[in-house]
Design a protein around this motif. Structure first.
Motif: not given
Length: 307
Positions: A160-162, A168-171, A212-213, A226-232
């Motif tokens: 459930g996490a990408l 950033p994830l919003s870029k 990424a979002l 549900a899948v959420v993006a995760r910034e490594v």
């Protein structure tokens, strides 16, 4: 004769099919005979060649009117830059010795930079060497391929996490479907119009940039969960990539690439490229990839590599 290197790949098979529909003679260059079955069914001549073997490359381009060139990164190699550079040397030497009238080379966004872009630096080297070939050159620079996310789809489905190296994830960043690249490459091979400038630089990306979002949301909508993006975090990139089976040198190529991405260096070269846009949406590509990713997730939930 139109010669397609990497004809069994996501881009090459689309180009070959488009050229066959146009009534062209196509020589599909593959690594082994088994890869050629689909292409033979389209009426292509099948040639087995190794881009590290000068003799087989020379035979593949003999009598070519146009060549679509792909030098792929050898993902299974501990230091993949070394064999890719050798592929570039071998293929360019063969083309220099027997230049076809037209070459379309598959390249990447950011290939104008000579250093600091990881994997993309190798495409800069390809473009630089090809400038020594006496042919009409077109560099088809593609944005990040949507199919690349296939490597982390199983992780996203299982957890459930990408995981994302895009920060950033919003870029929002440019991306493109392989089939759109393949169709455009065929069009460029068939373009008999005057080409006053060589090399001609053509860029292609989807008509909508994504973040990424957006990628995580698209996966979730298709999977019904549900899948959420995760910034490594940047400090974890190398360990994550090496933990997924990549060698140290390969991992560095990727970390350098995403540092350049996040700094805004992997984009259209301003005032140089002819810009083209693909119509295939992210959801269309992911819908085709999802069944296999779901099967991989069920078998090995922890598998995957961050993007």
């Amino acid at each position: 004769m139109f010669v397609i290197f990497g004809a069994a790949g996501n881009v090459g098979k689309v180009s070959a099919a488009a050229l066959r529909r146009a009534g062209c003679n196509v020589r599909a260059v593959v690594r082994d005979k088994q890869q050629g079955a689909f292409l033979a069914g389209l009426g292509c001549e099948i040639v087995v060649a190794d881009l590290l073997d000068a003799a087989t490359v020379a035979r593949a381009i003999e009598g070519a009117h146009a060549v679509q060139l792909l030098c792929p990164l050898p993902n299974g190699h501990a230091d993949p830059a070394q064999p890719m550079r050798r592929m570039i040397d071998v293929s360019v030497a063969a083309l220099r010795a027997d230049p076809p009238p037209r070459i379309v080379a598959l390249s990447d966004y950011g290939a104008e930079h000579a250093a600091g872009t990881g994997i993309t630096t190798l495409f800069h080297e390809l473009e630089t060497q090809l400038r020594t070939v006496d042919s009409q050159l077109t560099f088809l620079r593609a944005a990040e391929h949507m199919h690349n996310w296939a490597r982390v789809l199983p992780v996203a489905l299982a957890s459930g996490a990408l995981p994302s190296l895009h920060h950033p994830l919003s870029k929002r960043f440019p991306t493109v479907a392989a089939q759109d690249v393949g169709v455009l490459a065929a069009e460029l091979l068939l373009d008999n119009g005057a080409q006053p400038v060589s090399p001609r630089v053509v860029s292609i990306e989807s008509d909508e940039r994504v973040s990424a979002l957006d990628v995580a949301r698209t996966i979730g909508e298709l999977a019904g969960r549900a899948v959420v993006a995760r910034e490594v975090p940047r400090g974890e990139w190398a360990a994550l990539l090496q933990g997924a089976g990549l060698g140290e040198h390969h991992a560095r190529l990727i970390t350098d690439l995403y540092d350049a991405h996040n700094a805004g260096r992997i984009d259209v070269e301003a005032d140089i490229s002819e810009r083209r846009f693909g119509a295939t949406a992210l959801g269309e590509v992911f819908a085709a990839l999802l069944p296999r990713a779901a099967a991989v997730a069920a078998a090995a939930p922890a598998a995957g590599t961050a993007r």
